[in-house]
Motif scaffolding. Structure first.
Motif, short mmCIF file in Angstrom:
data_model
loop_
_atom_site.label_atom_id
_atom_site.label_comp_id
_atom_site.label_asym_id
_atom_site.label_seq_id
_atom_site.Cartn_x
_atom_site.Cartn_y
_atom_site.Cartn_z
N VAL A 187 47.78 37.17 92.35
CA VAL A 187 46.43 36.65 92.18
C VAL A 187 45.54 37.28 93.25
CG1 VAL A 187 44.95 34.62 92.19
CG2 VAL A 187 47.27 34.45 91.31
N VAL A 188 44.40 37.81 92.85
CA VAL A 188 43.44 38.35 93.82
C VAL A 188 42.14 37.56 93.68
CG1 VAL A 188 42.14 40.35 94.60
CG2 VAL A 188 44.48 40.64 93.75
N VAL A 189 41.77 36.86 94.74
CA VAL A 189 40.55 36.06 94.74
C VAL A 189 39.48 36.80 95.54
CG1 VAL A 189 39.52 33.85 95.32
CG2 VAL A 189 41.94 33.96 94.68
N GLY A 190 38.38 37.09 94.87
CA GLY A 190 37.31 37.85 95.53
C GLY A 190 37.47 39.33 95.24
N LEU A 191 36.70 39.84 94.29
CA LEU A 191 36.85 41.23 93.85
C LEU A 191 35.77 42.14 94.42
CD1 LEU A 191 37.81 40.46 90.14
CD2 LEU A 191 39.35 41.21 91.98
N GLY A 192 35.49 41.97 95.71
CA GLY A 192 34.56 42.85 96.39
C GLY A 192 35.23 44.16 96.72
N ARG A 193 34.73 44.85 97.73
CA ARG A 193 35.27 46.17 98.07
C ARG A 193 36.75 46.11 98.41
NH1 ARG A 193 32.27 49.40 102.73
NH2 ARG A 193 30.58 49.17 101.20
N PHE A 194 37.14 45.19 99.27
CA PHE A 194 38.54 45.10 99.68
C PHE A 194 39.43 44.52 98.58
CE2 PHE A 194 42.01 42.58 101.55
CZ PHE A 194 42.75 43.61 102.11
#
Length: 222
Positions: free
Chosen positions: A11-18
């Motif tokens: 799970v990846v929360v927060g799909l900004g640059r990083f």
């Protein structure tokens, strides 16, 4: 997504640059990714690049449970600009039982707080590239450095089939296109590898070579 798939996905929360870099790298490595972001524009942008992408508030325990996040064993929190949201997201994931939580920190103090509320691994993006973190999250490599010219060095577990054989006998360079630079046994110092070096059980290998080949070799050692 089936339960066994969730256990091996991220799970990846927060799909900004990083977070986006980590998510994309995980997909390129063959892993299924559930992306979560509260911004509908970002969710739309990632909808055709990740396995699943949803718009949700990851600090809302009920919302996160409805997504089945508690069935995932690994999560990445890429939120950095909003400290409160970052901390509450890590706390929520820890409370629902996610075991391995990797979280982005923007300062040492931020990192300390994240660790205290449940983050197993704190990442400082200034020194950690998303692709490198993706390799480490999946457990295929214990450490990984990629250079600009497509060359990589990685620390991996020795494949079981190689135990008891010399480097010359197993021919990793001819079979996988990687070179074993050194060997590290538990409780012993690092030693440089030679053709006659025999690989002991439970050791770590430092391997180097073309990035794609190092990644393929790491896949058989996990």
């Amino acid at each position: 997504m089936a339960e066994d798939q969730k256990a091996d996905s991220v799970v990846v929360v927060g799909l900004g640059r990083f977070g986006g870099s980590v998510a994309e790298s995980l997909v390129n490595l063959g892993h299924e990714v559930l992306g979560i972001d509260s911004d509908p524009r970002i969710v739309q942008d990632w909808s055709d690049r990740l396995t699943h992408v949803v718009e949700a508030d990851a600090t809302d325990t009920d919302a996160v449970r409805q997504l089945g996040v508690q069935d995932f064993s690994r999560a990445v929190v890429g939120i950095g600009t909003n400290l409160e949201t970052s901390v509450l997201t890590v706390l929520t994931l820890a409370e629902i039982g996610v075991e391995e939580i990797w979280a982005k920190a923007t300062s040492v103090k931020h990192g300390q707080i994240l660790s205290r509320v449940g983050a197993r691994h704190v990442v400082f993006p200034e020194s950690e590239m998303g692709e490198r973190v993706a390799h480490l999250i999946t457990g295929r490599m214990l450490d990984y450095i990629e250079f600009d010219d497509g060359f990589a060095i990685a620390k991996v577990r020795a494949p079981q089939e190689a135990v008891g054989q010399s480097l010359a006998e197993i021919g990793l360079r001819s079979r996988w296109g990687v070179t074993v630079v050194g060997i590290k046994q538990p409780g012993e110092d690092f030693t440089y590898a030679r053709p006659e070096t025999v690989i002991p059980d439970g050791c770590l290998l430092i391997v180097a070579g073309d990035t794609a080949k190092v990644e393929r070799f790491a896949g058989v050692t996990a």
